[in-house]
Design a protein around this motif. Structure first.
Motif, PDB file in Angstrom:
ATOM      1  N   ARG A  32      -2.679  74.508 168.342  1.00 13.29           N
ATOM      2  CA  ARG A  32      -1.368  75.163 168.380  1.00 13.29           C
ATOM      3  C   ARG A  32      -0.226  74.215 167.995  1.00 13.29           C
ATOM      4  N   THR A  38      -1.299  79.159 165.840  1.00 11.88           N
ATOM      5  CA  THR A  38      -0.916  79.701 167.141  1.00 11.88           C
ATOM      6  C   THR A  38      -1.658  80.988 167.483  1.00 11.88           C
ATOM      7  N   GLY A  39      -2.720  81.290 166.733  1.00 12.18           N
ATOM      8  CA  GLY A  39      -3.484  82.500 167.031  1.00 12.18           C
ATOM      9  C   GLY A  39      -4.182  82.415 168.386  1.00 12.18           C
ATOM     10  N   LYS A  41      -4.368  81.756 172.040  1.00  4.07           N
ATOM     11  CA  LYS A  41      -3.247  81.796 172.980  1.00  4.07           C
ATOM     12  C   LYS A  41      -3.509  80.951 174.220  1.00  4.07           C
TER      13      LYS A  41
ATOM     14  N   THR B  19      -4.800  89.897 163.199  1.00  6.86           N
ATOM     15  CA  THR B  19      -4.927  88.696 162.376  1.00  6.86           C
ATOM     16  C   THR B  19      -4.177  87.519 162.984  1.00  6.86           C
ATOM     17  N   ALA B  20      -3.507  87.770 164.110  1.00  2.00           N
ATOM     18  CA  ALA B  20      -2.700  86.745 164.792  1.00  2.00           C
ATOM     19  C   ALA B  20      -1.524  86.285 163.952  1.00  2.00           C
ATOM     20  N   SER B  21      -1.115  87.093 162.981  1.00  2.38           N
ATOM     21  CA  SER B  21       0.138  86.755 162.300  1.00  2.38           C
ATOM     22  C   SER B  21       1.328  87.229 163.128  1.00  2.38           C
ATOM     23  N   ALA B  22       1.053  88.030 164.166  1.00  3.15           N
ATOM     24  CA  ALA B  22       2.106  88.414 165.108  1.00  3.15           C
ATOM     25  C   ALA B  22       2.522  87.182 165.914  1.00  3.15           C
ATOM     26  N   THR B  26       5.721  82.416 173.060  1.00  2.31           N
ATOM     27  CA  THR B  26       5.184  81.070 173.284  1.00  2.31           C
ATOM     28  C   THR B  26       4.676  80.427 171.991  1.00  2.31           C
ATOM     29  N   ASP B  27       4.665  81.174 170.897  1.00  2.00           N
ATOM     30  CA  ASP B  27       4.231  80.597 169.624  1.00  2.00           C
ATOM     31  C   ASP B  27       5.395  79.944 168.873  1.00  2.00           C
TER      32      ASP B  27
END
Lengths: 159, 91
Positions: A32, A38-39, A41, B19-22, B26-27
């Motif tokens: 991360r 950052t996928g 979590k 796809t975790a592009s969201a 916390t990112d």
């Protein structure tokens, strides 16, 4: 000890990275904060929720409980490596189609666990699917639609 | 309307989340970013009598320790939200 650093090679989603890490950094932190992936979590940071699940040589692990130096040179797959050339992995498409995604926080970890499950057991029973994702908590869906989404792919024999 | 009502409509953000592009809160990293942490009472229904922030204030990199005393005219913003809750019959 905490301040000692190491230079490690990591193969993440097919790309080789040579990075300097502190010896007490977790794989999740490196993914991360160092690599910007950052996928995966950070849900609980205690190995309870599964939101940080990534694949280590194809097997699901909790990256929040794995030291980066411990996976030196090994093959890591994260959610970012699941879709190829902008095309969704069948599991990703199935999760979207079956309404298995709500807030989306558990989704990356859930998908990695589901992928590992189907890689090792291409035709699981519903019970085996439940067992396969029992390390991944979801507080939105109630799991039913997640299980349906995985079941649909298992029945198709796709991976 | 008729193509919505009674039909299963895919979540608009579904593909981004799959796809975790969201991007979740916390990112996000914005240098120079401050990090905060809340400290809760270890005792349920306890009344906060005093808070000693001396040690916390001395931590390296500490910018501020904020308690109810830092809020002007703070009556119950930090502390017991409802003094009656501890004897509520619903508990």
């Amino acid at each position: 000890m905490d301040n000692y650093k190491s230079i490690i090679n990591l193969n993440v989603n097919g790309a080789m990275y040579t990075i300097e890490v502190k010896n007490d950094w977790t794989l999740l932190k490196v993914l991360r904060d160092v690599l910007g992936l950052t996928g995966a979590k950070c849900g609980c940071d205690k190995g309870q929720c599964g939101a940080c699940t990534v694949l280590l040589n194809g097997k699901p692990i909790l990256s929040c409980l794995t030291l980066a130096v411990a996976v030196y040179g090994q093959e890591i797959t994260t959610i970012e490596g699941l879709s190829k050339d902008g095309e969704l992995h069948p599991l990703q498409q199935s999760f979207v189609d079956h309404g298995a995604i709500q807030c989306g926080f558990c989704t990356p970890g859930m998908l990695m666990s589901a992928k590992a499950l189907l890689d090792f057991h291409p035709h699981p029973t519903e019970e085996e699917i439940r067992t396969g994702i029992n390390g991944n908590l979801c507080r939105c869906t109630g799991y039913a639609k997640i299980i349906e989404a995985i079941m649909a792919i298992a029945n198709k024999g796709q991976r | 309307m008729l193509n919505v009502r009674g039909n299963c409509i895919p979540l608009i953000s579904g593909v981004d989340k799959a796809t975790a592009s969201a991007i979740f809160i916390t990112d996000i990293t914005l240098p120079p970013m401050l990090y905060g942490k809340t400290l809760k009472s270890p005792y349920p229904h306890a009344e906060i009598i005093k808070i000693n922030v001396d040690k916390a204030s001395e931590l390296p990199g500490m910018i501020a320790v904020i308690t109810g005393a830092d809020i002007p005219n703070n009556d119950r913003t930090i502390g017991l939200a409802n003094a009656d809750i501890s004897c509520s019959s619903s508990r």
